[in-house]
Design a protein around this motif. Structure first.
Motif, PDB file in Angstrom:
ATOM      1  N   UNK A  33       0.880  -1.061   0.084  1.00 14.05           N
ATOM      2  CA  UNK A  33       0.022  -0.019  -0.020  1.00 14.05           C
ATOM      3  C   UNK A  33       0.818   1.224   0.094  1.00 14.05           C
ATOM      4  N   UNK A  34       2.032   1.069   0.524  1.00 13.91           N
ATOM      5  CA  UNK A  34       3.101   2.434   0.620  1.00 13.91           C
ATOM      6  C   UNK A  34       3.905   2.378  -0.548  1.00 13.91           C
ATOM      7  N   UNK A  35       3.598   1.388  -1.484  1.00 12.60           N
ATOM      8  CA  UNK A  35       4.356   1.767  -2.762  1.00 12.60           C
ATOM      9  C   UNK A  35       5.811   0.843  -2.959  1.00 12.60           C
ATOM     10  N   UNK A  36       5.836  -0.050  -1.970  1.00 15.33           N
ATOM     11  CA  UNK A  36       7.027  -0.729  -1.974  1.00 15.33           C
ATOM     12  C   UNK A  36       7.039  -1.668  -3.061  1.00 15.33           C
ATOM     13  N   UNK A  37       8.187  -2.178  -3.696  1.00 15.55           N
ATOM     14  CA  UNK A  37       8.023  -3.354  -4.860  1.00 15.55           C
ATOM     15  C   UNK A  37       8.294  -4.649  -4.215  1.00 15.55           C
ATOM     16  N   UNK A  38       8.009  -5.500  -4.737  1.00 17.90           N
ATOM     17  CA  UNK A  38       8.092  -6.936  -4.286  1.00 17.90           C
ATOM     18  C   UNK A  38       9.490  -7.343  -3.978  1.00 17.90           C
ATOM     19  N   UNK A  39      10.325  -6.801  -4.871  1.00 17.58           N
ATOM     20  CA  UNK A  39      11.905  -7.067  -4.355  1.00 17.58           C
ATOM     21  C   UNK A  39      12.096  -6.311  -3.137  1.00 17.58           C
ATOM     22  N   UNK A  45      11.713  -8.702   4.529  1.00 21.95           N
ATOM     23  CA  UNK A  45      11.512  -9.780   5.157  1.00 21.95           C
ATOM     24  C   UNK A  45      12.586 -10.580   5.590  1.00 21.95           C
ATOM     25  N   UNK A  46      13.586 -10.753   4.747  1.00 23.28           N
ATOM     26  CA  UNK A  46      14.897 -11.359   4.845  1.00 23.28           C
ATOM     27  C   UNK A  46      15.592 -10.734   5.847  1.00 23.28           C
ATOM     28  N   UNK A  47      15.705  -9.311   5.867  1.00 23.09           N
ATOM     29  CA  UNK A  47      16.750  -8.492   6.946  1.00 23.09           C
ATOM     30  C   UNK A  47      16.000  -8.400   8.355  1.00 23.09           C
ATOM     31  N   UNK A  48      14.700  -8.150   8.390  1.00 18.10           N
ATOM     32  CA  UNK A  48      13.901  -7.844   9.756  1.00 18.10           C
ATOM     33  C   UNK A  48      13.377  -8.837  10.283  1.00 18.10           C
ATOM     34  N   UNK A  49      12.797 -10.000   9.343  1.00 20.60           N
ATOM     35  CA  UNK A  49      11.971 -11.308   9.808  1.00 20.60           C
ATOM     36  C   UNK A  49      12.978 -12.441   9.810  1.00 20.60           C
ATOM     37  N   UNK A  50      13.956 -12.367   9.279  1.00 22.70           N
ATOM     38  CA  UNK A  50      14.771 -13.654   9.000  1.00 22.70           C
ATOM     39  C   UNK A  50      14.105 -14.642   8.255  1.00 22.70           C
ATOM     40  N   UNK A  51      13.443 -14.089   7.226  1.00 25.06           N
ATOM     41  CA  UNK A  51      12.422 -15.053   6.232  1.00 25.06           C
ATOM     42  C   UNK A  51      12.868 -14.712   4.790  1.00 25.06           C
ATOM     43  N   UNK A  52      13.556 -15.811   4.361  1.00 23.38           N
ATOM     44  CA  UNK A  52      13.813 -15.762   2.852  1.00 23.38           C
ATOM     45  C   UNK A  52      12.995 -16.101   1.798  1.00 23.38           C
ATOM     46  N   UNK A  53      12.674 -15.238   1.101  1.00 20.69           N
ATOM     47  CA  UNK A  53      11.544 -15.339  -0.026  1.00 20.69           C
ATOM     48  C   UNK A  53      12.006 -14.411  -1.276  1.00 20.69           C
ATOM     49  N   UNK A  54      11.858 -15.088  -2.473  1.00 22.31           N
ATOM     50  CA  UNK A  54      12.099 -14.461  -3.626  1.00 22.31           C
ATOM     51  C   UNK A  54      10.991 -13.395  -3.891  1.00 22.31           C
ATOM     52  N   UNK A  55      11.284 -12.413  -4.676  1.00 20.75           N
ATOM     53  CA  UNK A  55      10.370 -11.392  -5.002  1.00 20.75           C
ATOM     54  C   UNK A  55       8.998 -12.028  -5.750  1.00 20.75           C
ATOM     55  N   UNK A  56       9.389 -13.175  -6.607  1.00 20.44           N
ATOM     56  CA  UNK A  56       8.138 -13.473  -7.229  1.00 20.44           C
ATOM     57  C   UNK A  56       7.294 -14.267  -6.229  1.00 20.44           C
ATOM     58  N   UNK A  57       8.081 -14.886  -5.197  1.00 15.40           N
ATOM     59  CA  UNK A  57       7.086 -15.776  -4.221  1.00 15.40           C
ATOM     60  C   UNK A  57       6.150 -14.724  -3.511  1.00 15.40           C
TER      61      UNK A  57
END
Length: 152
Positions: A33-39, A45-57
């Protein structure tokens, strides 16, 4: 629904979410909603939540949840021929009643005309005599004095 079936359904636990992104759904939606891209979301998510996910995911997760929210669940039973015939009968009755009632809403008039057009058989198109196929006759070239695709 039968009470017995309802008791069975009420007694079953809810299925846990299958996606590892599900706990972060609100965060992902707010970032979008704030305009962030999927990448960028995948990086956060990887940096703050320790969850690795691809932008396509992340993209598929958002699209799947958006479609599920926008569309109501599909009907379980397909339309039957009986439903179509009932609809045709109702359309025919509306057309017949429109002849009786001349004064009706414009929207109803349009709907009745559409129903009448749907009931009419498709017109047969007459093809020009440029080419006719007869399986019993051999094929012939057009005469030289007449050019097939020119405006003459």
């Amino acid at each position: 629904m039968d009470d017995k079936f309802q008791d069975i359904l009420d007694g079953m636990p809810e299925k846990p979410p299958r996606s590892s992104l599900e706990p972060y759904r609100e965060l992902i939606n707010e970032l979008r909603r704030r305009g962030r891209t999927y990448r960028e979301i995948a990086h956060i998510l990887a940096e703050k939540c320790q969850l690795r996910a691809a932008a396509s995911t992340v993209n598929r997760f958002v699209r799947k949840r958006k479609v599920a929210r926008a569309k109501p669940p599909a009907r379980l039973t397909p339309k039957s021929a009986k439903t179509v015939s009932v609809t045709t009968r109702v359309a025919t009755e509306r057309i017949a009643s429109s002849n009786v009632q001349e004064e009706s809403l414009p929207h109803d008039d349009v709907q009745q005309r559409i129903a009448a057009l749907k009931l009419k058989p498709a017109p047969t198109r007459s093809s020009p005599d440029l080419f006719r196929y007869d399986p019993d006759e051999p094929l012939h070239l057009p005469p030289k004095d007449r050019k097939p695709n020119s405006g003459e």
